[in-house]
Design a protein around this motif. Structure first.
Motif, short mmCIF file in Angstrom:
data_model
loop_
_atom_site.label_atom_id
_atom_site.label_comp_id
_atom_site.label_asym_id
_atom_site.label_seq_id
_atom_site.Cartn_x
_atom_site.Cartn_y
_atom_site.Cartn_z
N VAL A 30 0.71 -1.03 0.13
CA VAL A 30 -0.02 0.01 0.04
C VAL A 30 0.95 1.14 0.01
O VAL A 30 0.60 2.18 -0.73
CB VAL A 30 -0.90 0.08 1.06
CG1 VAL A 30 -1.85 1.37 1.43
CG2 VAL A 30 -1.96 -1.14 0.89
N ALA A 31 1.89 1.36 0.85
CA ALA A 31 2.69 2.29 0.83
C ALA A 31 3.51 2.66 -0.31
O ALA A 31 4.03 1.75 -0.98
CB ALA A 31 3.93 2.43 1.96
N THR A 32 3.25 3.91 -0.82
CA THR A 32 3.75 4.25 -2.08
C THR A 32 5.29 4.02 -2.38
O THR A 32 5.83 3.56 -3.25
CB THR A 32 3.57 5.90 -2.45
OG1 THR A 32 2.19 6.13 -2.30
CG2 THR A 32 4.19 6.09 -3.64
N ALA A 33 6.12 4.23 -0.97
CA ALA A 33 7.43 4.12 -1.28
C ALA A 33 7.80 2.61 -1.51
O ALA A 33 8.67 2.20 -2.19
CB ALA A 33 8.20 4.57 0.08
N ASP A 34 6.91 1.60 -0.84
CA ASP A 34 7.23 0.25 -1.21
C ASP A 34 6.84 0.05 -2.73
O ASP A 34 7.55 -0.96 -3.23
CB ASP A 34 6.36 -0.60 -0.32
CG ASP A 34 6.72 -0.41 1.18
OD1 ASP A 34 7.89 -0.07 1.55
OD2 ASP A 34 5.91 -0.72 2.03
N VAL A 35 5.55 0.28 -3.04
CA VAL A 35 5.25 0.17 -4.56
C VAL A 35 6.52 0.59 -5.43
O VAL A 35 6.72 -0.07 -6.57
CB VAL A 35 3.98 1.04 -4.95
CG1 VAL A 35 3.75 0.84 -6.34
CG2 VAL A 35 2.74 0.45 -3.96
N LEU A 36 7.00 1.89 -5.32
CA LEU A 36 7.98 2.33 -6.29
C LEU A 36 9.26 1.40 -5.89
O LEU A 36 10.12 1.05 -7.01
CB LEU A 36 8.48 3.60 -5.91
CG LEU A 36 7.38 4.81 -6.25
CD1 LEU A 36 7.69 6.06 -5.80
CD2 LEU A 36 6.97 4.59 -7.70
N THR A 37 9.52 0.99 -4.59
CA THR A 37 10.93 0.17 -4.56
C THR A 37 10.72 -1.28 -5.30
O THR A 37 11.67 -1.69 -5.91
CB THR A 37 11.10 0.04 -2.99
OG1 THR A 37 11.32 0.94 -2.71
CG2 THR A 37 12.24 -1.00 -2.67
N TYR A 38 9.65 -1.81 -5.11
CA TYR A 38 9.32 -3.23 -5.71
C TYR A 38 9.44 -3.00 -7.37
O TYR A 38 9.94 -3.80 -8.12
CB TYR A 38 7.99 -3.73 -5.40
CG TYR A 38 8.12 -4.19 -3.99
CD1 TYR A 38 9.03 -5.26 -3.66
CD2 TYR A 38 7.00 -4.03 -3.10
CE1 TYR A 38 8.79 -5.64 -2.06
CE2 TYR A 38 6.95 -4.56 -1.79
CZ TYR A 38 7.82 -5.20 -1.35
OH TYR A 38 7.74 -5.93 -0.13
N THR A 39 8.63 -1.98 -7.93
CA THR A 39 8.83 -1.75 -9.26
C THR A 39 10.17 -1.62 -9.86
O THR A 39 10.52 -2.25 -10.70
CB THR A 39 8.03 -0.41 -9.64
OG1 THR A 39 6.60 -0.66 -9.05
CG2 THR A 39 7.87 -0.40 -10.94
N LEU A 40 11.06 -0.83 -9.25
CA LEU A 40 12.31 -0.54 -9.54
C LEU A 40 13.03 -1.71 -9.39
O LEU A 40 14.17 -2.36 -10.18
CB LEU A 40 12.99 0.66 -8.58
CG LEU A 40 12.37 2.06 -8.71
CD1 LEU A 40 12.93 3.13 -7.76
CD2 LEU A 40 12.94 2.42 -10.33
N GLU A 41 12.95 -2.69 -8.39
CA GLU A 41 13.71 -3.84 -8.37
C GLU A 41 13.27 -4.76 -9.56
O GLU A 41 14.44 -5.26 -10.14
CB GLU A 41 13.26 -4.54 -7.03
CG GLU A 41 13.98 -3.82 -5.97
CD GLU A 41 13.61 -4.61 -4.68
OE1 GLU A 41 12.59 -5.46 -4.68
OE2 GLU A 41 13.93 -4.21 -3.57
N ALA A 42 12.11 -4.85 -9.88
CA ALA A 42 11.64 -5.73 -11.23
C ALA A 42 12.28 -5.05 -12.51
O ALA A 42 12.62 -5.96 -13.21
CB ALA A 42 10.36 -5.87 -11.09
N VAL A 43 12.49 -3.84 -12.44
CA VAL A 43 13.11 -3.29 -13.86
C VAL A 43 14.57 -3.45 -13.75
O VAL A 43 15.12 -3.77 -14.99
CB VAL A 43 12.48 -1.85 -13.65
CG1 VAL A 43 13.47 -1.04 -14.80
CG2 VAL A 43 11.44 -1.82 -14.01
N ARG A 44 15.13 -3.57 -12.64
CA ARG A 44 16.55 -3.85 -12.53
C ARG A 44 17.00 -5.26 -12.91
O ARG A 44 17.97 -5.51 -13.26
CB ARG A 44 17.14 -3.44 -11.35
CG ARG A 44 17.13 -1.99 -11.12
CD ARG A 44 17.77 -1.57 -9.89
NE ARG A 44 17.94 -0.11 -9.49
CZ ARG A 44 17.22 0.40 -8.59
NH1 ARG A 44 16.46 -0.33 -7.69
NH2 ARG A 44 17.21 1.72 -8.52
N ALA A 45 16.09 -6.31 -12.70
CA ALA A 45 16.50 -7.62 -12.83
C ALA A 45 16.67 -7.93 -14.65
O ALA A 45 15.89 -7.30 -15.39
CB ALA A 45 15.23 -8.45 -12.72
N PRO A 46 17.69 -8.59 -14.89
CA PRO A 46 18.13 -8.75 -16.30
C PRO A 46 16.85 -9.54 -17.19
O PRO A 46 15.86 -10.11 -16.57
CB PRO A 46 19.33 -9.75 -16.20
CG PRO A 46 19.17 -10.30 -14.90
CD PRO A 46 18.47 -9.49 -14.06
N GLY A 47 16.97 -9.04 -18.44
CA GLY A 47 15.81 -9.75 -19.12
C GLY A 47 14.57 -9.26 -19.55
O GLY A 47 14.50 -8.02 -18.97
#
Length: 413
Positions: free
Chosen positions: A274-291
């Motif tokens: 729910v927290a916006t900071a968490d949403v942004l963190t998870y999104t950035l982590e997924a984007v940084r993953a290769p492929g």
């Protein structure tokens, strides 16, 4: 390799649709984006700092003195009609992922009390009305009621205090909601558990069009921590939605925030938050993953600020989202990458009520390697956003149940 990221700013509308006043005539003046910008400039003594949303073309589709009218980023910008009745997060996301939600059944709980009671009693529950009102108390603890946060009759809720009973497990809130789902004709039944400021009966009130339900924001559920929510949707062919289509093509799928709660895809990695900071963190982590990747993220706190009619909080959250978008733009820099920023409905915190507003939403697409800034034609449905994302992933949008890919119509001036 290519990544497509869809960021849904929940409740972020850019002006009323022509039929917005059908239920509430005053909603014809709804403009979540414009009214938040205006209010915050006055309240903060400065304009909101939204440089990235501006550079993604928000000012092209919603002209405003506080938004840039030009951008040097390779973007395509437009707006989308909702493509489903009312204004609802669940229907909005299902439509965006390619479902045909144009025929959602609208029904008050009052008109189905008999069959809901029978289903719950057959499952072994004790059921009684609350003080003669058209809502049900199950096992003395859980309220089954009309949802008052969406348009009347779109959704029903099963709400309980976590101090009284568990969310999961036999006899828990979710189990009761699942029983209601078996007979409910509406788009979704929402199981909600949280910590309230008092007995739930204190927060029951009448809604519009004869509905009666729990004033969920007033209970303290959203403020007090520990919120548990599960969205039980009407039966859909999820194999003809974007996440499943991508997963079958071997593309990793990540669902973040409320998208993780309401979208179906067995192969997806889920990060509910729910927290916006968490949403942004998870999104950035997924984007940084290769492929390759499809990432669908929902920023829910903007919608909550709309329900709470807290315009200044809404503005601060937009600034937080903008900062997160800056990091995403920097990461998504390969020619095949796409960042799509959109909404699922409006939620104008200045409109005078705590309900969603039926508004157009922005469709802002960052396209590394593309040429001139281009304007998109109006999308007739959020399903067109999903179809456009499918094309960016080299998937055939005909595999979706609904939607047509958007093609730029003309260059921006």
């Amino acid at each position: 390799m290519a990544k497509t990221v869809i960021v849904v700013i929940d409740g972020f509308g850019i002006g009323a649709m022509p039929d917005a006043g059908t239920l509430r005539p005053g909603d014809l003046t709804a403009d979540t984006c414009g009214h938040v910008l205006d209010h915050c400039r006055e309240a903060f003594g400065r304009p909101l700092r939204l440089p990235v949303l501006g550079s993604l073309g928000l000012g092209l589709v919603h002209p405003h003195p506080d938004l840039a009218r030009r951008t040097h980023l390779p973007v395509a910008a437009g707006r989308a009609a909702l493509g489903y009745p009312g204004a609802d997060t669940f229907a909005g996301h299902q439509t965006m992922m390619g479902a045909d939600f144009s025929h959602v059944t609208v029904a008050r709980l009052a008109d189905h009390i008999g069959e809901v009671t029978a289903a719950l009693e057959a499952a072994g529950h004790r059921v009684e009305p609350l003080a003669g009102k058209p809502l049900l108390v199950v096992d003395g603890a859980v309220l089954v009621h009309d949802n008052l946060e969406a348009d009347p009759g779109i959704n029903w809720n099963a709400s309980g205090r976590l101090d009284d009973l568990p969310f999961d497990g036999p006899g828990g809130i979710l189990a009761i909601a699942r029983t209601v789902r078996t007979v409910a004709p509406v788009a979704r039944v929402i199981a909600v558990g949280g910590h309230a400021d008092g007995p739930l009966a204190r927060f029951v009130r009448a809604g519009e069009a004869g509905t009666v339900g729990l004033d969920t924001p007033a209970t303290g559920f959203y403020r007090n921590g520990g919120l548990e929510v599960r969205h039980l949707g009407a039966e859909l062919d999820h194999t003809r939605q974007l996440p499943d289509l991508a997963a079958r093509a071997g593309i990793p799928v990540t669902l973040v925030g409320k998208a993780a709660d309401i979208l179906a895809c067995d192969a997806a990695t889920r990060h509910p938050a729910v927290a916006t900071a968490d949403v942004l963190t998870y999104t950035l982590e997924a984007v940084r993953a290769p492929g390759d990747a499809l990432v669908v993220a929902n920023v829910q706190e903007t919608d909550l600020a709309g329900h709470q009619q807290d315009t200044e909080r809404y503005g601060h959250l937009l600034e937080q989202v903008d900062a997160g978008l800056a990091a995403l733009v920097a990461l998504l820099d390969s020619p095949g990458d796409r960042l799509i920023v959109t909404g699922d409905h409006g939620n104008d915190p200045t409109i005078g009520h705590a309900l969603h507003t039926r508004e157009y939403v922005p469709v802002l697409i960052h396209r590394p390697g593309a040429g001139a800034v281009e304007l998109l034609p109006d999308a007739g449905s959020l399903a067109d956003v999903g179809a456009t994302a499918a094309v960016s992933l080299s998937l055939d949008p005909a595999g979706l149940a609904n939607g047509r890919a958007l093609k730029p119509g003309r260059h921006a001036a």
